[in-house]
Design a protein around this motif. Structure first.
Motif: not given
Lengths: 225, 180
Positions: A189-193
């Motif tokens: 997702n866009p917040e993936s590290r």
């Protein structure tokens, strides 16, 4: 020197020297994670996963890159050859004429030979869409549209894997590898590290999947069939 | 992250938690497994199996030990079972009289200390070797070893002592290296 002192010195000597005993290579984290996920998914589905390799694999891992590349060329050859004979594929029964068509629609049409050809054409188109996804992932990151497309392509990949038209073992291996990769991308997702994206990159590099995928895609437009 | 919270998240099906658990433990597990089997493919296979079993059984973990120790115990069990199976297969496939020795006997003349030590470690009984690798090579405490192997701490210390004594005997020709 007392016996105790000698013992202590030996123990320290042993500890130091034993570090050279079977020194471990770097942990193949990304590859292992993909395999673990695949094994768990297969177990939930009641299948035997191809990633749980037998203790004595009859098909060494290192050979997979060569054989998968050969399989991709085989698909390409069959696709181009038959498309050429049939004048570009528009008259081929069941040929997929839209990049967004569901593979099953093509497979439902035509006779046996036509269905096999339709399958092969669909597979090549599918590979092209996956390649496009990988480009988007690299340039735009794991946005919602990228992960949504990954889920769609994952469904299509599984349909292709389940098809009785899939008889080529090496093509099956390529599709199975793609399934694992798409499953991984679909969870991003866009917040993936950054390390989550690294997992995908490492897996792609380790299985040489990108080059195998591109070898399966003929030059020239795939969708204008 | 509290261990119990992480486990709860994993059991709730949170994929990020699963990956967290994996990342926190995989290096240590892989290193030990590799030391035990000495082969990258086998080490990967055993490590994979260990984590698959870990996730399958996580609901049964009661917290008597650290989660990492519990996972290590699973990994060691996987390795032992795998190596026994391999030994049975090899004994059926190969005439042992003509087979190459898995471990080179320390009695043969080995000019290289490193090779002699490796051979001596290979020659240790399985239990001694595991304790030695865990403690002296990978840095596990006797408490962790005891929990992982299902033995008392005192037993772990005794086995380590016996392992070291055997290795010392095998390396007698090199006593000058540590005794001077």
């Amino acid at each position: 020197m007392t016996q105790d002192e000698q013992d202590t010195r030996f123990d320290e000597f042993l500890r130091q020297r034993a570090q050279d005993y079977r020194p471990p290579p770097p942990t193949p984290r990304a590859e292992l994670w993909l395999r673990i996920e695949a094994a768990r998914r297969a177990a939930r589905a009641g299948e035997k996963t191809p990633w749980v390799r037998p203790l004595h694999p009859r098909f060494p891992v290192r050979a997979l890159a060569w054989t998968a590349a050969a399989a991709a060329v085989l698909v390409l050859g069959i696709g181009i050859g038959r498309l050429s004979v049939n004048g570009g594929g528009e008259d081929v029964p069941g040929a997929v004429t839209s990049a967004t068509a569901v593979p099953g629609e093509a497979l439902a049409k035509g006779g046996s030979a036509g269905q096999t050809l339709a399958y092969e054409v669909t597979a090549v188109q599918h590979f092209a869409r996956i390649d496009g996804l990988l480009v988007d992932l690299k340039t735009r990151g794991a946005g919602d549209d990228v992960t949504r497309l990954a889920r769609e392509l994952l469904t299509s990949t599984r349909l292709l894997l389940d098809s009785p038209r899939l008889t080529d073992l090496r093509l099956r291996t390529l599709l199975q590898d793609l399934e694992l990769m798409l499953a991984q991308i679909a969870t991003l997702n866009p917040e993936s590290r950054p390390e989550d994206l690294d997992f995908v990159s490492e897996g792609l590099a380790r299985t040489e999947l990108r080059s195998r995928l591109r070898n399966a895609i003929p030059s020239g437009p795939v969708t204008s069939m | 992250m509290e261990q119990s919270q992480l486990i709860a998240r994993v059991l709730a099906g949170e994929e990020a938690a699963e990956r967290e658990l994996y990342q926190a433990n995989v290096d240590r597990v892989y290193r030990l497994v590799y030391r035990m089997v000495g082969d990258a493919d086998a080490a990967a296979e055993y490590t994979q199996d260990a984590f698959v079993r870990t996730f399958d059984r996580l609901g049964t973990f009661r917290g008597e030990s650290a989660l990492s120790t519990w996972i290590t115990a699973i990994a060691i069990s996987v390795v032992y079972n795998g190596q026994r199976k391999l030994k049975r297969i090899r004994s059926r496939e190969v005439d042992l009289e003509h087979a190459e020795p898995v471990a080179v006997s320390g009695r043969a003349a080995e000019p290289d200390l490193k090779r002699r030590l490796a051979a001596a470690i290979n020659d240790l009984p399985e239990g001694y070797r595991t304790v030695f690798l865990m403690h002296d090579v990978e840095g596990y405490t006797h408490e962790e070893i005891g929990m992982a192997l299902g033995i008392q701490e005192g037993t772990s210390k005794a086995q380590l002592s016996r392992a070291r004594a055997r290795l010392r005997g095998s390396l007698a020709a090199h006593a000058g290296e540590w005794a001077s």
